[in-house]
Design a protein around this motif. Structure first.
Motif, PDB file in Angstrom:
ATOM      1  N   MET A 127     -28.404  11.007  33.475  1.00 41.15           N
ATOM      2  CA  MET A 127     -27.058  11.582  32.887  1.00 41.15           C
ATOM      3  C   MET A 127     -27.343  11.588  31.285  1.00 41.15           C
ATOM      4  SD  MET A 127     -25.398  13.141  35.126  1.00 41.15           S
ATOM      5  CE  MET A 127     -24.408  13.959  33.809  1.00 41.15           C
ATOM      6  N   LEU A 128     -27.804  10.219  31.081  1.00 39.10           N
ATOM      7  CA  LEU A 128     -27.722  10.260  29.541  1.00 39.10           C
ATOM      8  C   LEU A 128     -28.856  10.939  28.997  1.00 39.10           C
ATOM      9  CD1 LEU A 128     -27.260   6.392  29.118  1.00 39.10           C
ATOM     10  CD2 LEU A 128     -25.765   8.129  28.574  1.00 39.10           C
ATOM     11  N   MET A 129     -29.924  11.432  29.558  1.00 35.26           N
ATOM     12  CA  MET A 129     -30.987  11.987  29.083  1.00 35.26           C
ATOM     13  C   MET A 129     -30.529  13.739  29.221  1.00 35.26           C
ATOM     14  SD  MET A 129     -34.945  12.922  30.786  1.00 35.26           S
ATOM     15  CE  MET A 129     -34.234  13.723  32.020  1.00 35.26           C
ATOM     16  N   LEU A 130     -29.713  14.265  30.105  1.00 37.09           N
ATOM     17  CA  LEU A 130     -29.223  15.348  30.256  1.00 37.09           C
ATOM     18  C   LEU A 130     -28.167  15.608  29.038  1.00 37.09           C
ATOM     19  CD1 LEU A 130     -28.752  15.802  33.884  1.00 37.09           C
ATOM     20  CD2 LEU A 130     -30.460  16.949  32.355  1.00 37.09           C
ATOM     21  N   ASN A 131     -27.314  14.488  28.776  1.00 43.02           N
ATOM     22  CA  ASN A 131     -26.600  14.721  27.721  1.00 43.02           C
ATOM     23  C   ASN A 131     -27.265  14.951  26.534  1.00 43.02           C
ATOM     24  OD1 ASN A 131     -25.193  12.568  25.488  1.00 43.02           O
ATOM     25  ND2 ASN A 131     -23.639  13.666  26.402  1.00 43.02           N
ATOM     26  N   GLN A 132     -28.339  14.245  26.087  1.00 47.58           N
ATOM     27  CA  GLN A 132     -28.996  14.292  24.910  1.00 47.58           C
ATOM     28  C   GLN A 132     -29.720  15.827  24.887  1.00 47.58           C
ATOM     29  OE1 GLN A 132     -29.624  12.560  22.148  1.00 47.58           O
ATOM     30  NE2 GLN A 132     -27.959  11.287  22.866  1.00 47.58           N
ATOM     31  N   GLY A 133     -30.065  16.448  26.107  1.00 50.13           N
ATOM     32  CA  GLY A 133     -30.503  17.544  26.153  1.00 50.13           C
ATOM     33  C   GLY A 133     -29.535  18.727  25.646  1.00 50.13           C
ATOM     34  N   ALA A 134     -28.433  18.473  26.176  1.00 51.19           N
ATOM     35  CA  ALA A 134     -27.118  19.140  25.743  1.00 51.19           C
ATOM     36  C   ALA A 134     -26.669  19.071  24.197  1.00 51.19           C
ATOM     37  CB  ALA A 134     -25.832  18.983  26.339  1.00 51.19           C
ATOM     38  N   PHE A 135     -26.904  17.684  23.611  1.00 54.63           N
ATOM     39  CA  PHE A 135     -26.623  17.425  22.195  1.00 54.63           C
ATOM     40  C   PHE A 135     -27.768  18.411  21.384  1.00 54.63           C
ATOM     41  CE2 PHE A 135     -27.800  15.331  18.557  1.00 54.63           C
ATOM     42  CZ  PHE A 135     -26.378  14.868  17.931  1.00 54.63           C
ATOM     43  N   LEU A 136     -29.073  18.524  22.077  1.00 53.59           N
ATOM     44  CA  LEU A 136     -29.769  19.201  21.404  1.00 53.59           C
ATOM     45  C   LEU A 136     -29.431  20.569  21.158  1.00 53.59           C
ATOM     46  CD1 LEU A 136     -33.607  18.751  21.851  1.00 53.59           C
ATOM     47  CD2 LEU A 136     -32.703  21.089  21.379  1.00 53.59           C
ATOM     48  N   GLY A 137     -29.171  21.158  22.290  1.00 49.84           N
ATOM     49  CA  GLY A 137     -28.749  22.635  22.274  1.00 49.84           C
ATOM     50  C   GLY A 137     -27.517  22.744  21.425  1.00 49.84           C
ATOM     51  N   GLY A 138     -26.564  22.034  21.529  1.00 50.25           N
ATOM     52  CA  GLY A 138     -25.399  21.985  20.422  1.00 50.25           C
ATOM     53  C   GLY A 138     -25.915  21.904  19.141  1.00 50.25           C
ATOM     54  N   SER A 139     -26.631  21.309  18.734  1.00 45.65           N
ATOM     55  CA  SER A 139     -27.210  20.961  17.254  1.00 45.65           C
ATOM     56  C   SER A 139     -27.640  22.270  16.582  1.00 45.65           C
ATOM     57  CB  SER A 139     -28.239  19.848  17.097  1.00 45.65           C
ATOM     58  OG  SER A 139     -27.854  18.613  17.442  1.00 45.65           O
ATOM     59  N   VAL A 140     -28.414  22.888  17.525  1.00 44.53           N
ATOM     60  CA  VAL A 140     -28.956  24.308  17.004  1.00 44.53           C
ATOM     61  C   VAL A 140     -27.842  25.361  17.045  1.00 44.53           C
ATOM     62  CG1 VAL A 140     -30.728  26.128  17.659  1.00 44.53           C
ATOM     63  CG2 VAL A 140     -31.357  23.889  18.144  1.00 44.53           C
ATOM     64  N   LEU A 141     -26.967  25.309  18.203  1.00 47.80           N
ATOM     65  CA  LEU A 141     -25.967  26.299  18.183  1.00 47.80           C
ATOM     66  C   LEU A 141     -24.722  26.013  17.058  1.00 47.80           C
ATOM     67  CD1 LEU A 141     -24.198  28.509  19.646  1.00 47.80           C
ATOM     68  CD2 LEU A 141     -23.053  26.635  20.972  1.00 47.80           C
ATOM     69  N   GLY A 142     -24.502  24.606  16.617  1.00 52.66           N
ATOM     70  CA  GLY A 142     -23.585  24.405  15.673  1.00 52.66           C
ATOM     71  C   GLY A 142     -24.259  24.955  14.330  1.00 52.66           C
ATOM     72  N   GLY A 143     -25.462  24.588  14.046  1.00 54.28           N
ATOM     73  CA  GLY A 143     -26.267  25.101  12.926  1.00 54.28           C
ATOM     74  C   GLY A 143     -25.965  26.697  12.680  1.00 54.28           C
ATOM     75  N   LEU A 144     -26.580  27.366  13.610  1.00 51.43           N
ATOM     76  CA  LEU A 144     -26.201  28.888  13.647  1.00 51.43           C
ATOM     77  C   LEU A 144     -24.769  29.160  13.257  1.00 51.43           C
ATOM     78  CD1 LEU A 144     -28.655  29.859  16.719  1.00 51.43           C
ATOM     79  CD2 LEU A 144     -28.789  30.314  14.263  1.00 51.43           C
TER      80      LEU A 144
END
Length: 420
Positions: free
Chosen positions: A51-68
């Motif tokens: 779950m923590l690994m998947l959470n970090q994966g979601a964090f990664l996607g959110g980082s790119v989305l937030g920047g855009l």
């Protein structure tokens, strides 16, 4: 201390205060997630780790989305949406007892938190372009201060109820959101930037920014330099993440207690907060440029791993953590600052999102890579492998600098209009 604090523009001081509050809230819950999933929800540690690994994966996607979104949709609006998402999801985590609902909410929490993380750094770049390392370093120190405070606060709240850790996070995020929404528009409208390079137009919905010190690179050179910069950062995070995963288990196998292991992170936080004069001296003496900071920091990461190959006693781990923290203080603030230097105006959010996402990718891959190497080659194999990865980051950073140096041209005047 007060004189140094007032040397920063008001906008950066506001960002730092909000970053302390926000990271305090986040640190209330993250050290306890594994315990909550295993003890309260009755799942295995393997499930918790997944779950923590998947959470970090979601964090990664959110980082790119937030920047855009920061660049294309609206700077403050992006921060508001991300913060509201974190607040609502934290409340949901506090009231749910169902594992499936908790798992979905945890992924969404990673997504929205990931959206907000690069935005703060991007604001530091946009609001104080002449600050260089100083603005982003202030945010870095503020966030670590919040982590130290939040870890202690989270333990107190969890002793009452795990639900209070999530509710405490949501309340602190509300305070941070108010600071952002009330304070930042005022600085933007007033043009309260130290160098006056943020000029607000019309209703404060658009701004003009120029930065004459930024090197001008071709599109191809920008992406090549960014790829190498992120590759070096990824290697560094894979090395660093061993301290939070495999090395903790290794230390326990040597008879070192969890309390002693926790003390290492107390050292880490204290050095980051109180060791700024020391790191400033190191920079003045040995690393006057940002690329020198990254290279020196990566060498220090390698040295930390080499120290551990020669010791099995607690004093050795203490020394290695001290050394590793010095490397962290050099590398982590320098990378986003370097990325900002060759970022095309109007792309600050996207580039900072990629940098933040790369850090998240390192936190995802590090535990898995470390566990596989440890099981196959024991502790010594892990430590020498991490040493080699740290030296690989030296190579990536050096290649990045070579591309920037060879491709840099005088920057033509630019004008960027973007939504606030």
């Amino acid at each position: 201390m007060e004189k140094k604090w007032r040397a920063y523009p008001g906008s950066i001081r506001l960002l730092a205060i909000a970053a302390v509050i926000s990271s305090t809230g986040m640190a209330c819950i993250w050290p306890l997630v594994t315990i909550y999933i295993s003890d309260h929800l009755g799942k295995s540690l393997t499930v918790a780790g997944l779950m923590l690994m998947l959470n970090q994966g979601a964090f990664l996607g959110g980082s790119v989305l937030g920047g855009l979104l920061f660049d294309r949709w609206g700077k403050i609006r992006t921060l508001v949406i991300a913060s509201i998402g974190v607040i609502l999801i934290s409340i949901g985590l506090a009231v749910t007892e169902n594992f499936t609902a908790y798992a979905v909410l945890l992924l969404l929490h990673g997504l929205f938190y990931g959206m907000s993380s690069p935005v703060i750094n991007a604001f530091a770049v946009v609001l104080w372009p002449q600050g260089g390392r100083k603005g982003i370093n202030m945010i870095y120190v503020a966030q670590n201060a919040g982590v130290a405070a939040g870890a202690a606060l989270g333990g107190v709240l969890a002793s009452v109820s795990f639900s209070w850790t999530f509710l405490g996070n949501s309340m602190l995020q509300v305070i941070a959101l108010l600071l952002f929404t009330i304070g930042l528009p005022r600085y933007i409208r007033q043009g309260a930037v130290n160098t006056g390079q943020m000029a607000v137009q019309g209703q404060g919905e658009s701004a003009e920014q120029t930065d004459i010190d930024r090197p001008f690179l071709s599109r191809k050179a920008i992406w090549g330099a960014l790829l190498l910069l992120c590759a070096g950062l990824l290697m560094s995070w894979i090395v660093y993440s061993q301290w939070t995963t495999v090395l903790s288990s290794y230390m326990q196998s040597l008879g070192i207690s969890l309390n002693q292991y926790s003390l290492l992170w107390t050292l880490n936080g204290a050095l980051i907060l109180l060791g700024q004069p020391l790191i400033s001296w190191v920079i003045r003496r040995f690393a006057r440029t940002l690329i020198a900071q990254m290279l020196l920091g990566s060498y220090i990461f390698a040295l930390s791993m080499l120290i551990l190959t020669q010791t099995t006693v607690y004093a050795g781990f203490f020394l290695a953590m001290f050394v590793m923290t010095l490397g962290e203080m050099l590398v982590w603030p320098a990378v986003p600052t370097v990325a900002a230097q060759f970022t095309p105006p109007g792309k600050e959010g996207f580039i900072q999102g990629l940098v933040t996402g790369t850090s998240s990718a390192g936190r995802m891959l590090g535990p898995l890579c470390g566990a596989m190497v440890f099981q196959a080659y024991s502790a010594s194999g892990l430590l020498y492998t991490m040493t080699m990865l740290a030296l690989m980051s030296v190579g990536f950073f050096a290649l990045h600098h070579r591309i920037v140096k060879r491709s840099s041209k005088p920057q033509p005047p630019v004008t960027v209009v973007g939504k606030m």
